[in-house]
Design a protein around this motif. Structure first.
Motif, PDB file in Angstrom:
ATOM      1  N   VAL A 145      43.444  28.573  34.088  1.00 50.96           N
ATOM      2  CA  VAL A 145      43.620  29.956  33.609  1.00 50.96           C
ATOM      3  C   VAL A 145      42.265  30.635  33.438  1.00 50.96           C
ATOM      4  O   VAL A 145      42.048  31.764  33.916  1.00 50.96           O
ATOM      5  CB  VAL A 145      44.402  29.964  32.283  1.00 50.96           C
ATOM      6  N   ALA A 146      41.337  29.964  32.763  1.00 53.98           N
ATOM      7  CA  ALA A 146      40.018  30.559  32.528  1.00 53.98           C
ATOM      8  C   ALA A 146      39.285  30.817  33.838  1.00 53.98           C
ATOM      9  O   ALA A 146      38.678  31.890  34.023  1.00 53.98           O
ATOM     10  CB  ALA A 146      39.188  29.635  31.631  1.00 53.98           C
ATOM     11  N   ALA A 147      39.340  29.857  34.753  1.00 53.50           N
ATOM     12  CA  ALA A 147      38.658  30.027  36.035  1.00 53.50           C
ATOM     13  C   ALA A 147      39.272  31.163  36.839  1.00 53.50           C
ATOM     14  O   ALA A 147      38.560  31.953  37.473  1.00 53.50           O
ATOM     15  CB  ALA A 147      38.714  28.727  36.837  1.00 53.50           C
ATOM     16  N   GLY A 148      40.595  31.261  36.815  1.00 54.14           N
ATOM     17  CA  GLY A 148      41.260  32.336  37.550  1.00 54.14           C
ATOM     18  C   GLY A 148      40.896  33.707  37.023  1.00 54.14           C
ATOM     19  O   GLY A 148      40.630  34.639  37.792  1.00 54.14           O
ATOM     20  N   VAL A 149      40.851  33.836  35.699  1.00 54.04           N
ATOM     21  CA  VAL A 149      40.509  35.125  35.090  1.00 54.04           C
ATOM     22  C   VAL A 149      39.072  35.518  35.405  1.00 54.04           C
ATOM     23  O   VAL A 149      38.789  36.654  35.825  1.00 54.04           O
ATOM     24  CB  VAL A 149      40.732  35.068  33.566  1.00 54.04           C
ATOM     25  N   MET A 150      38.144  34.587  35.215  1.00 52.30           N
ATOM     26  CA  MET A 150      36.732  34.898  35.431  1.00 52.30           C
ATOM     27  C   MET A 150      36.441  35.188  36.904  1.00 52.30           C
ATOM     28  O   MET A 150      35.654  36.082  37.228  1.00 52.30           O
ATOM     29  CB  MET A 150      35.867  33.748  34.938  1.00 52.30           C
ATOM     30  N   THR A 151      37.063  34.428  37.804  1.00 49.07           N
ATOM     31  CA  THR A 151      36.851  34.671  39.235  1.00 49.07           C
ATOM     32  C   THR A 151      37.367  36.040  39.645  1.00 49.07           C
ATOM     33  O   THR A 151      36.724  36.765  40.410  1.00 49.07           O
ATOM     34  CB  THR A 151      37.550  33.578  40.065  1.00 49.07           C
ATOM     35  N   THR A 152      38.518  36.422  39.106  1.00 51.56           N
ATOM     36  CA  THR A 152      39.081  37.735  39.427  1.00 51.56           C
ATOM     37  C   THR A 152      38.197  38.858  38.890  1.00 51.56           C
ATOM     38  O   THR A 152      37.916  39.845  39.595  1.00 51.56           O
ATOM     39  CB  THR A 152      40.491  37.860  38.834  1.00 51.56           C
ATOM     40  N   LEU A 153      37.723  38.722  37.662  1.00 54.48           N
ATOM     41  CA  LEU A 153      36.852  39.750  37.083  1.00 54.48           C
ATOM     42  C   LEU A 153      35.545  39.881  37.865  1.00 54.48           C
ATOM     43  O   LEU A 153      35.046  40.994  38.081  1.00 54.48           O
ATOM     44  CB  LEU A 153      36.556  39.419  35.621  1.00 54.48           C
ATOM     45  N   ALA A 154      35.005  38.746  38.292  1.00 57.62           N
ATOM     46  CA  ALA A 154      33.761  38.789  39.071  1.00 57.62           C
ATOM     47  C   ALA A 154      33.969  39.521  40.395  1.00 57.62           C
ATOM     48  O   ALA A 154      33.084  40.267  40.850  1.00 57.62           O
ATOM     49  CB  ALA A 154      33.262  37.372  39.320  1.00 57.62           C
ATOM     50  N   PHE A 161      40.569  45.309  46.084  1.00 58.05           N
ATOM     51  CA  PHE A 161      40.158  44.798  44.787  1.00 58.05           C
ATOM     52  C   PHE A 161      41.312  44.843  43.787  1.00 58.05           C
ATOM     53  O   PHE A 161      41.474  43.924  42.972  1.00 58.05           O
ATOM     54  CB  PHE A 161      38.973  45.604  44.263  1.00 58.05           C
ATOM     55  N   ALA A 162      42.112  45.898  43.818  1.00 59.04           N
ATOM     56  CA  ALA A 162      43.262  45.994  42.917  1.00 59.04           C
ATOM     57  C   ALA A 162      44.257  44.873  43.190  1.00 59.04           C
ATOM     58  O   ALA A 162      44.825  44.278  42.263  1.00 59.04           O
ATOM     59  CB  ALA A 162      43.939  47.359  43.078  1.00 59.04           C
ATOM     60  N   LEU A 163      44.468  44.555  44.464  1.00 60.27           N
ATOM     61  CA  LEU A 163      45.381  43.475  44.823  1.00 60.27           C
ATOM     62  C   LEU A 163      44.870  42.135  44.305  1.00 60.27           C
ATOM     63  O   LEU A 163      45.647  41.304  43.824  1.00 60.27           O
ATOM     64  CB  LEU A 163      45.553  43.424  46.340  1.00 60.27           C
ATOM     65  N   ALA A 164      43.554  41.921  44.374  1.00 56.35           N
ATOM     66  CA  ALA A 164      42.971  40.687  43.850  1.00 56.35           C
ATOM     67  C   ALA A 164      43.270  40.542  42.357  1.00 56.35           C
ATOM     68  O   ALA A 164      43.547  39.443  41.869  1.00 56.35           O
ATOM     69  CB  ALA A 164      41.466  40.664  44.097  1.00 56.35           C
ATOM     70  N   GLY A 165      43.222  41.651  41.628  1.00 56.49           N
ATOM     71  CA  GLY A 165      43.540  41.613  40.209  1.00 56.49           C
ATOM     72  C   GLY A 165      44.986  41.232  39.953  1.00 56.49           C
ATOM     73  O   GLY A 165      45.284  40.446  39.046  1.00 56.49           O
ATOM     74  N   CYS A 166      45.911  41.764  40.762  1.00 56.48           N
ATOM     75  CA  CYS A 166      47.339  41.427  40.610  1.00 56.48           C
ATOM     76  C   CYS A 166      47.587  39.942  40.868  1.00 56.48           C
ATOM     77  O   CYS A 166      48.325  39.283  40.122  1.00 56.48           O
ATOM     78  CB  CYS A 166      48.172  42.269  41.574  1.00 56.48           C
ATOM     79  N   PHE A 167      46.966  39.408  41.913  1.00 57.01           N
ATOM     80  CA  PHE A 167      47.138  37.988  42.216  1.00 57.01           C
ATOM     81  C   PHE A 167      46.536  37.127  41.101  1.00 57.01           C
ATOM     82  O   PHE A 167      47.039  36.033  40.823  1.00 57.01           O
ATOM     83  CB  PHE A 167      46.502  37.651  43.557  1.00 57.01           C
ATOM     84  N   GLY A 168      45.467  37.605  40.472  1.00 57.60           N
ATOM     85  CA  GLY A 168      44.876  36.871  39.358  1.00 57.60           C
ATOM     86  C   GLY A 168      45.848  36.748  38.192  1.00 57.60           C
ATOM     87  O   GLY A 168      45.979  35.667  37.589  1.00 57.60           O
TER      88      GLY A 168
END
Length: 410
Positions: free
Chosen positions: A72-81, A160-167
């Motif tokens: 979970v933490a890795a997914g969130v941080m990778t998406t934000l980056a 980029f918006a799609l990447a956030g949704c997948f995150g």
């Protein structure tokens, strides 16, 4: 939800998170006025950061009982980056974002492999991991297709918006895996551990004392030195020749490769049973030099089909065969995920150097020459695999004997 179904959902949505803007980064930065060598350099920085983080990440996965929390933490941080790239275009900000995404994303591969091993145990790993990779490649297909469509219709911001949704969906899928469904001893290959020496072995010790693992890592490093830069470079080459829309063509390159990877992952387990790990990995090493030659000869919109089909064969089979082989080699040591991380680190050396090598070659010698050189470099993996074929075949065959786990770790 059945934990295996949740695991496959995680792999589906995680595909876009792991890739971030991925191959779209090259054409996105090119649209911002970046040159190929600068693009290659910033990708290499991210690759180096991910390479250095992967082995410690594997050790962390072995040691912790909070594997879901790490995902979970890795997914969130990778998406934000990845989302930082939407608003920041300076070299230092892009480099920092790529580095952060690579470091946090380094935990995802070992974590998912460990969770899979903890749920289905060693005997079920090959089959389940093959299903994971089918879901992962399918997620890449859907993510790339949507990115291309939305990027063409609304611009790069939609990617980029799609990447956030997948995150977000990655986090949800992870939380659907019940914590009590994971056997943490099996998850690190310790169920049959026979001695304190194995329990205390570091990741680097595992690499240095397991000769088949060392040879596998070296061969993969040379493979990825030639392979990693080909997809972004091919997209740049075709777009630079004004033979394709940046978003749509980049999406096409991904979709073609990932569709082939889906098929390859579907049949990987059957091929492993028929040909063994050595034979399946040999096929992947044969595909890359041919891919470099085809890419050099056909820098056209339709050339994406043979170029990326060959990529799909190599990467699709490796995505199943390599982690499964590492599990077999290190089963019983209690350090399976460190081993996964070490292999990823060593092959990451090649992958990290590939973009800067390809970018410099393309800048000074042209794209066709870059593809030929990258294909030629990758023949080193083929030569190594054949040179040590007899000992590797023996190791790969004996890996199927789970009644004597850990015997290959020395």
């Amino acid at each position: 939800m059945n934990p295996q179904y949740a695991l496959e959902a995680l792999n589906f949505f995680m595909a876009d998170v792991q890739a971030g803007v991925g191959p779209f980064l090259g054409v996105y930065l090119q649209a911002q006025g970046w040159h190929p060598d600068a693009i290659g350099t910033v990708m290499t920085l991210g690759g180096i950061a991910g390479m250095l983080a992967t082995s410690p990440a594997g050790a962390l996965i072995d040691a912790t009982r909070h594997k879901r929390g790490i995902i979970v933490a890795a997914g969130v941080m990778t998406t934000l980056a990845s989302l930082v790239l939407w608003v920041a275009h300076s070299w230092w900000m892009v480099a920092a974002a790529q580095t952060l995404a690579a470091v946090t994303g380094a935990a995802l591969g070992p974590a998912v492999a460990g969770v899979t091993l903890g749920i289905v145990h060693a005997r079920g790993f090959d089959r389940q991991f093959s299903r994971n990779q089918v879901a992962n490649h399918a997620g890449n297909v859907v993510g790339a297709a949507l990115s291309g469509l939305l990027g063409w219709r609304y611009g790069f911001g939609a990617v980029f918006a799609l990447a956030g949704c997948f995150g977000v969906l990655t986090v949800v899928s992870t939380l659907l895996i019940r914590g009590d469904s994971i056997d943490h001893d099996s998850a690190r290959g310790a169920a049959a551990a026979s001695g304190q020496e194995h329990e205390q072995a570091s990741g680097f010790r595992v690499l240095l004392t397991c000769r088949p693992l060392l040879l596998l890592s070296a061969a993969l490093a040379m493979f990825h030195l030639g392979n990693a830069a080909m997809l972004p470079l091919y997209g740049l080459a075709v777009v630079a020749a004004h033979k394709g829309n940046p978003s749509a063509f980049t999406a096409q390159t991904i979709v073609v490769a990932q569709l082939v990877m889906v098929a390859a992952a579907c049949f990987a387990n059957r091929l492993i049973l028929r040909l063994g790990y050595w034979g399946v990995i040999l096929i992947t090493f044969l595909a890359l030099p041919l891919r470099g030659l085809v890419a050099a000869l056909f820098i056209t919109a339709w050339g994406v089909w043979p170029v990326q089909a060959l990529d799909g064969i190599g990467a699709g089979l490796q995505s199943v065969a390599v982690p499964a082989l590492v599990v077999r080699l290190l089963q019983g040591t209690g350090r399976v995920n460190v081993g996964q991380g070490v292999v990823m680190t060593v092959q990451g050396i090649g992958a990290a150097l590939s973009p800067v090598l390809g970018g410099v070659l393309a800048q000074h010698l042209g794209y066709a020459a870059a593809f030929l050189v990258l294909g030629a470099v990758s023949t080193g993996s083929l030569a190594l695999w054949l040179l040590f074929g007899p000992s590797l075949k023996k190791a790969c065959r004996s890996c199927s004997d789970l009644d004597n786990p850990g015997s290959l770790a020395t």
